[in-house]
Scaffold this active site. Structure first.
Site, PDB file in Angstrom:
ATOM      1  N   HIS A 139       0.884  -1.341   0.014  1.00  0.00           N
ATOM      2  CA  HIS A 139       0.007  -0.120   0.014  1.00  0.00           C
ATOM      3  C   HIS A 139       0.922   1.254   0.137  1.00  0.00           C
ATOM      4  O   HIS A 139       1.951   1.214   0.516  1.00  0.00           O
ATOM      5  CB  HIS A 139      -0.855   0.091   1.338  1.00  0.00           C
TER       6      HIS A 139
ATOM      7  N   ASP B  94      -7.843  -5.559  -0.193  1.00  0.00           N
ATOM      8  CA  ASP B  94      -8.355  -6.273  -1.109  1.00  0.00           C
ATOM      9  C   ASP B  94      -7.883  -7.776  -1.048  1.00  0.00           C
ATOM     10  O   ASP B  94      -8.356  -8.755  -1.561  1.00  0.00           O
ATOM     11  CB  ASP B  94      -7.765  -5.746  -2.633  1.00  0.00           C
TER      12      ASP B  94
HETATM   13  C1  LIG Z   1      -7.745  -0.705  -2.512  1.00  0.00           C
HETATM   14  C2  LIG Z   1      -6.397  -0.659  -2.822  1.00  0.00           C
HETATM   15  O1  LIG Z   1      -6.058   0.047  -3.794  1.00  0.00           O
HETATM   16  S1  LIG Z   1      -5.249  -1.298  -2.106  1.00  0.00           S
HETATM   17  C3  LIG Z   1      -3.893  -1.757  -3.159  1.00  0.00           C
HETATM   18  C4  LIG Z   1      -4.363  -2.825  -3.968  1.00  0.00           C
HETATM   19  N1  LIG Z   1      -3.369  -3.384  -5.172  1.00  0.00           N
HETATM   20  C5  LIG Z   1      -2.530  -4.349  -4.829  1.00  0.00           C
HETATM   21  O2  LIG Z   1      -2.841  -5.384  -3.874  1.00  0.00           O
HETATM   22  C6  LIG Z   1      -1.595  -4.644  -6.095  1.00  0.00           C
HETATM   23  C7  LIG Z   1      -0.465  -5.349  -5.482  1.00  0.00           C
HETATM   24  N2  LIG Z   1       0.250  -4.097  -4.711  1.00  0.00           N
HETATM   25  C8  LIG Z   1       1.077  -3.082  -5.225  1.00  0.00           C
HETATM   26  O3  LIG Z   1       1.353  -3.122  -6.591  1.00  0.00           O
HETATM   27  C9  LIG Z   1       1.350  -2.052  -4.569  1.00  0.00           C
HETATM   28  O4  LIG Z   1       1.950  -2.465  -3.196  1.00  0.00           O
HETATM   29  C10 LIG Z   1       0.664  -0.641  -4.519  1.00  0.00           C
HETATM   30  C11 LIG Z   1       0.607  -0.238  -6.191  1.00  0.00           C
HETATM   31  C12 LIG Z   1      -0.640  -0.942  -4.012  1.00  0.00           C
HETATM   32  C13 LIG Z   1       1.161   0.572  -3.793  1.00  0.00           C
HETATM   33  O5  LIG Z   1       2.597   0.678  -4.165  1.00  0.00           O
HETATM   34  P1  LIG Z   1       3.715   1.743  -4.072  1.00  0.00           P
HETATM   35  O6  LIG Z   1       3.606   2.617  -2.982  1.00  0.00           O
HETATM   36  O7  LIG Z   1       3.613   2.621  -5.406  1.00  0.00           O
HETATM   37  O8  LIG Z   1       5.072   0.998  -4.332  1.00  0.00           O
HETATM   38  P2  LIG Z   1       5.771   0.804  -5.601  1.00  0.00           P
HETATM   39  O9  LIG Z   1       5.034  -0.015  -6.755  1.00  0.00           O
HETATM   40  O10 LIG Z   1       6.666   1.913  -5.923  1.00  0.00           O
HETATM   41  O11 LIG Z   1       6.776  -0.398  -4.875  1.00  0.00           O
HETATM   42  C14 LIG Z   1       7.761  -0.448  -4.044  1.00  0.00           C
HETATM   43  C15 LIG Z   1       8.548  -1.768  -3.832  1.00  0.00           C
HETATM   44  O12 LIG Z   1       7.350  -2.618  -3.311  1.00  0.00           O
HETATM   45  C16 LIG Z   1       7.413  -3.792  -4.081  1.00  0.00           C
HETATM   46  N3  LIG Z   1       6.194  -4.160  -3.911  1.00  0.00           N
HETATM   47  C17 LIG Z   1       5.028  -3.306  -3.635  1.00  0.00           C
HETATM   48  N4  LIG Z   1       3.781  -4.160  -3.599  1.00  0.00           N
HETATM   49  C18 LIG Z   1       4.355  -5.284  -3.739  1.00  0.00           C
HETATM   50  C19 LIG Z   1       3.664  -6.687  -3.703  1.00  0.00           C
HETATM   51  N5  LIG Z   1       2.301  -6.756  -3.684  1.00  0.00           N
HETATM   52  N6  LIG Z   1       4.281  -7.684  -4.006  1.00  0.00           N
HETATM   53  C20 LIG Z   1       5.387  -7.574  -4.133  1.00  0.00           C
HETATM   54  N7  LIG Z   1       6.245  -6.691  -4.313  1.00  0.00           N
HETATM   55  C21 LIG Z   1       5.655  -5.375  -3.829  1.00  0.00           C
HETATM   56  C22 LIG Z   1       7.598  -3.333  -5.386  1.00  0.00           C
HETATM   57  O13 LIG Z   1       7.939  -4.247  -6.211  1.00  0.00           O
HETATM   58  C23 LIG Z   1       8.796  -2.301  -5.419  1.00  0.00           C
HETATM   59  O14 LIG Z   1       9.974  -2.756  -4.941  1.00  0.00           O
HETATM   60  P3  LIG Z   1      11.508  -2.427  -5.453  1.00  0.00           P
HETATM   61  O15 LIG Z   1      11.463  -1.095  -4.718  1.00  0.00           O
HETATM   62  O16 LIG Z   1      12.504  -3.336  -5.008  1.00  0.00           O
HETATM   63  O17 LIG Z   1      11.284  -2.134  -6.956  1.00  0.00           O
HETATM   64  O1  LIG Z   2      -5.654   4.627  -0.401  1.00  0.00           O
HETATM   65  C1  LIG Z   2      -5.341   3.906  -1.523  1.00  0.00           C
HETATM   66  O2  LIG Z   2      -4.393   4.516  -2.214  1.00  0.00           O
HETATM   67  C2  LIG Z   2      -5.970   2.642  -2.041  1.00  0.00           C
HETATM   68  C3  LIG Z   2      -6.966   2.019  -1.102  1.00  0.00           C
HETATM   69  O3  LIG Z   2      -6.487   1.543  -0.092  1.00  0.00           O
HETATM   70  C4  LIG Z   2      -8.385   2.351  -1.267  1.00  0.00           C
HETATM   71  O4  LIG Z   2      -8.658   3.268  -2.192  1.00  0.00           O
HETATM   72  O5  LIG Z   2      -9.081   1.802  -0.329  1.00  0.00           O
END
Ligand SMILES: CC(=O)SCCNC(=O)CCNC(=O)[C@H](O)C(C)(C)COP(=O)(O)OP(=O)(O)OC[C@H]1O[C@@H](n2cnc3c(N)ncnc32)[C@H](O)[C@@H]1OP(=O)(O)O
Ligand SMILES: O=C([O-])CC(=O)C(=O)O
EC number: 2.3.3.16
Length: 371
Positions: free
Chosen positions: A253, A307
């Site tokens: 997150h 999620d």
């Molecule tokens: C309701 C919602 O929106 S909640 C989020 C729902 N989305 C997911 O579950 C999808 C999986 N999660 C993700 O892709 C990410 O955690 C996000 C997009 C939600 C947030 O990520 P951000 O804060 O933008 O971090 P970013 O994408 O820059 O990742 C940072 C590092 O963590 C790692 N990372 C982040 N999430 C994950 C994950 N779920 N699995 C493995 N590695 C991860 C990335 O690979 C990255 O590693 P690096 O620095 O070695 O390249």
């Molecule tokens: O806050 C965020 O970036 C994503 C999330 O968890 C939501 O929208 O519920």
């Protein structure tokens, strides 16, 4: 000029709607802890709280209940569209188009608040009608005597929910209602800031929520558990995913660097309801994926998010996996519209900058002279 990729740590507005403490894993709507709201409140009461900024008294609660209940039926053009659209269409595409059609049909001059209540009231009907139609079942019309959450369940399943199902449905919707400046809410604000209409904002919100990095992760998380199938295979699956550089869905997150409090609450519901539905093995797989995921990713501040467990709850409540993001949208519409109304009280066009890194002063070459 500083480049902030993903607009990380940039504030676009002041808000009194939602507060998140990402280090401690706390979440408050209008100052009330999500733990209390999920335990004691219901959809109508929390929606009122988010929209109006205070808990309703009895009279206000019955008024919002009545408004939400009386606006559920869809204009005939939207029902016809749901009957005719390809049954293998993506449910978020269908919802996005149906909400857009509601905007075309709405020609009255009511306030943004009234329109927001109407959209919120109709989204479950769109979802349930499409779900039943694509299963080849007759649609179940809304029942005004039922609460918002119970009626949603009823339109999907054709029967009233049990006490546990009703509690789980209310809690799941409450937990998805708002989350400060997430990607979909920001998309709504960008549209609203141009003084466009509320339907267009909600369509933008649905479009942004659809992606697997945001609201689409709930379907993907359940698909992971189904693919693993057996808790003994969870560690191997997670390791192979991470080794390939893939993301564990339902983990990580931008704001929470610890366990998302919503995931904690949903985990409790997932445990109880999967047991009741005879799919407890899926919960056990999820629990193992969580354990392994935290073992390998926890040190980077990557933990289960909302999620991760929500899909198990939605699936147990009778929804198909590809429908989960639409349920998310049915709750988040409250937050989207509340943020739009809050922003418009002090509107300024949202227009950030880009740092130009291309060339300038290039000589125009007629097409016949180009390579
Ligand atoms: C309701 C919602 O929106 S909640 C989020 C729902 N989305 C997911 O579950 C999808 C999986 N999660 C993700 O892709 C990410 O955690 C996000 C997009 C939600 C947030 O990520 P951000 O804060 O933008 O971090 P970013 O994408 O820059 O990742 C940072 C590092 O963590 C790692 N990372 C982040 N999430 C994950 C994950 N779920 N699995 C493995 N590695 C991860 C990335 O690979 C990255 O590693 P690096 O620095 O070695 O390249
Ligand atoms: O806050 C965020 O970036 C994503 C999330 O968890 C939501 O929208 O519920």
């Amino acid at each position: 000029m500083e480049l902030r990729k993903g607009l990380e740590d940039i504030a676009v507005k002041e808000t009194s709607i939602t507060y998140i403490d990402g280090e401690l894993g706390r979440l408050y709507y209008r100052g009330y802890s999500i733990f209390d709201l999920a335990e004691f409140s219901n959809f109508e009461e929390t929606a009122y709280l988010i929209w109006y900024g205070k808990l309703p008294n009895r009279e206000e609660l019955s008024e919002i209940r009545e408004k939400l209940a009386s606006k559920r039926e869809l204009p005939p053009s939207v029902t016809k569209y749901l009957m005719e659209i390809k049954k293998d269409s993506n449910p978020m595409d269908v919802l996005r188009t149906a909400v857009s059609m509601l905007g075309v049909e709405d020609t009255d001059n009511s306030s943004i608040m009234e329109k927001s209540i109407s959209i919120t009231s109709k989204i479950p009907t769109i979802i349930a009608y499409f779900l039943r139609l694509r299963r080849g079942e007759d649609i179940v019309h809304p029942d005004e005597s039922l609460s918002h959450a119970e009626n949603f369940y009823y339109m999907v399943n054709g029967k009233r929910p049990s006490d546990l199902e009703s509690k789980a449905m209310n809690a799941a919707l409450i937990l998805h209602m708002d989350h400060e400046m997430n990607a979909s809410t920001f998309a709504c604000l960008v549209v609203a800031s141009t003084l466009s209409d509320i339907y267009s904002s909600v369509v933008a919100g649905i479009s942004a929520l659809k992606g697997p990095l945001h609201g689409g992760a709930n379907s993907e998380a359940l698909k992971q558990f189904m693919e693993i199938g057996d808790k003994e295979k969870a560690e191997e699956y997670v390791l192979s995913k991470l080794t390939k550089g893939e993301r564990l869905m339902g983990f990580g997150h931008r704001i929470y660097k610890t366990y998302d409090p919503r995931a904690k609450i949903l985990k409790g519901y997932a445990e109880g309801i999967t047991k009741e539905k005879g799919i407890y093995n899926l919960y056990e797989v999820a629990q193992k994926v969580e354990e392994v995921g935290v073992k390998y990713l926890g040190s980077k501040g990557i933990y289960p998010n909302v999620d991760f467990y929500s899909g198990l709850v939605f699936y147990s409540l009778g929804f198909d996996a590809d429908m989960f993001p639409t349920i998310f949208a049915s709750a988040r519409v409250v937050g989207w519209t509340a943020h739009v109304m809050e922003y418009l009280r002090n509107n300024r066009l949202i227009r950030p900058k880009a740092i130009y890194v291309g060339e300038i002063g290039r000589k125009y070459v007629p097409i016949d002279d180009r390579q």
